[in-house]
Design a protein around this motif. Sequence first.
Motif, PDB file in Angstrom:
ATOM      1  N   VAL A  52     -40.950 -32.502  47.212  1.00  0.00           N
ATOM      2  CA  VAL A  52     -42.314 -32.669  47.018  1.00  0.00           C
ATOM      3  C   VAL A  52     -42.082 -33.287  45.482  1.00  0.00           C
ATOM      4  O   VAL A  52     -43.258 -33.205  44.446  1.00  0.00           O
ATOM      5  N   ARG A  53     -41.257 -34.095  45.181  1.00  0.00           N
ATOM      6  CA  ARG A  53     -41.114 -34.922  43.880  1.00  0.00           C
ATOM      7  C   ARG A  53     -42.382 -35.526  43.794  1.00  0.00           C
ATOM      8  O   ARG A  53     -42.981 -35.812  42.543  1.00  0.00           O
ATOM      9  N   GLU A  54     -43.015 -36.695  44.885  1.00  0.00           N
ATOM     10  CA  GLU A  54     -44.161 -37.066  44.409  1.00  0.00           C
ATOM     11  C   GLU A  54     -45.726 -36.359  44.415  1.00  0.00           C
ATOM     12  O   GLU A  54     -46.752 -36.855  44.119  1.00  0.00           O
ATOM     13  N   ALA A  55     -45.321 -35.020  44.885  1.00  0.00           N
ATOM     14  CA  ALA A  55     -46.640 -34.123  44.822  1.00  0.00           C
ATOM     15  C   ALA A  55     -46.718 -33.342  43.592  1.00  0.00           C
ATOM     16  O   ALA A  55     -47.582 -32.685  43.378  1.00  0.00           O
ATOM     17  N   LEU A  56     -45.654 -33.505  42.637  1.00  0.00           N
ATOM     18  CA  LEU A  56     -45.612 -32.493  41.260  1.00  0.00           C
ATOM     19  C   LEU A  56     -46.889 -32.599  40.411  1.00  0.00           C
ATOM     20  O   LEU A  56     -47.175 -31.547  40.040  1.00  0.00           O
TER      21      LEU A  56
END
Length: 420
Positions: free
Chosen positions: A190-194
């Motif tokens: 979920v790195r891009e969604a943080l």
Amino acid sequence: MSDTPTNTLQYRVDGRDDAPVLVLGPSLGTTFHMWDRQIPELTRDWRVVRFDLPGHGGAPAEPFTSVAELGDRLLATLDSLGVPRFGYAGCSLGGAVGLDLALRAPHRVASLALVATSPRFGTADEFRQRGVIVRTNGLEPMARTAPERWFTPVFAGAQPAIVDWAVQMVRTTDPACYVSACEALAVFDVREALGGIGVPALVLVGSEDQVTGPAEARTLVAGISDARLAVVPGASHLAPVEQPAAVTELLMDHFASTVQDTSGTLIVPPYPAAAPVPPAEPAAPAPAAVPAEAGRPDPYDRGLSLRREILGDAHVDQALADEAGEDFQALVTRYAWGEVWSRDGLDRRTRSVVTLTALIAGGHREALADHTRAALRNGLSPLELREIVLHTAVYCGLPAADAALRVVTRVVEEETTPPA
């Protein structure tokens, strides 16, 4: 304790019925008892709901396919308790559940604490190989190495009873559920969604954590708009067990300042169905040398995802890095994986058996090694692999089977030998 249908989780509730709700999520291989030393203080102000992962702590052994599915089971459990909104604290895999809920069900999560958590845990290949080791050897290798992953050497030496308790937790876990958790973590990213997390977050990490340490914690803090970092000295991965007083104080301060009320009538919109998180690093756009047929969706992306899942990121990255073979790799990805491997007519185990047989017959030893690794990931055991080779000796010839046995034996030893 609860009698749990398959879509809910085993849980325990402590504290006053009229108090705001705080949910505590465990780490992989542990039970909700990892939070025992926080309960006396937290229940002064909170109604604490703790849950067990499937197959952990005597919970029903119902494997799950993704962190999102686990989050859905938790929400169903809280629905059954009439809990519309809650504070949430989770450790490691339990923290991943918290991240997922804060993204998919923000109307339910009032505040978040992420203990020993990362937006992506290691690499997909690492977790898939761990699953292979457990399928082959059981949980004893994981149990034996748990103390060094979870505790500092000083604590482990001074607290042998707690170390033994930790080892027994792992030993009594259902292996299939442990493997399913590994596979879920392999695709969790979920790195891009943080940036989509809008609730206040405490990111708590042990200073000596070698599993998900301060670097991963800082990634969370940098990505979540309202997050603060707390580093606990003298603690490793299971900081709530190793430094209970420090962790309890940090949790109480965080939730007291961010959550005032979690009561109310349970009227919530439907939350999205569980779905696997897409791979961490989407591949570059597919080369146009092999166009998709008109009127049909291009199977390239589906094939690439499946190819990575079965053969591993390292293998696929190496294959795609060959610019001279770019068109050939596009063809393999689109048709072998996107068209054939993805069909529903055979399960993955059966397709692995067919593939290994064909490779043995053709004498393709390098590809045989790659697909032996894939077969282990698809659930075939070393014994079954040896039976395949024996069977091919009759129909493909003794020399071919003899050469194949050497390859299969080497790969099985590499993939199933537990870490020293």
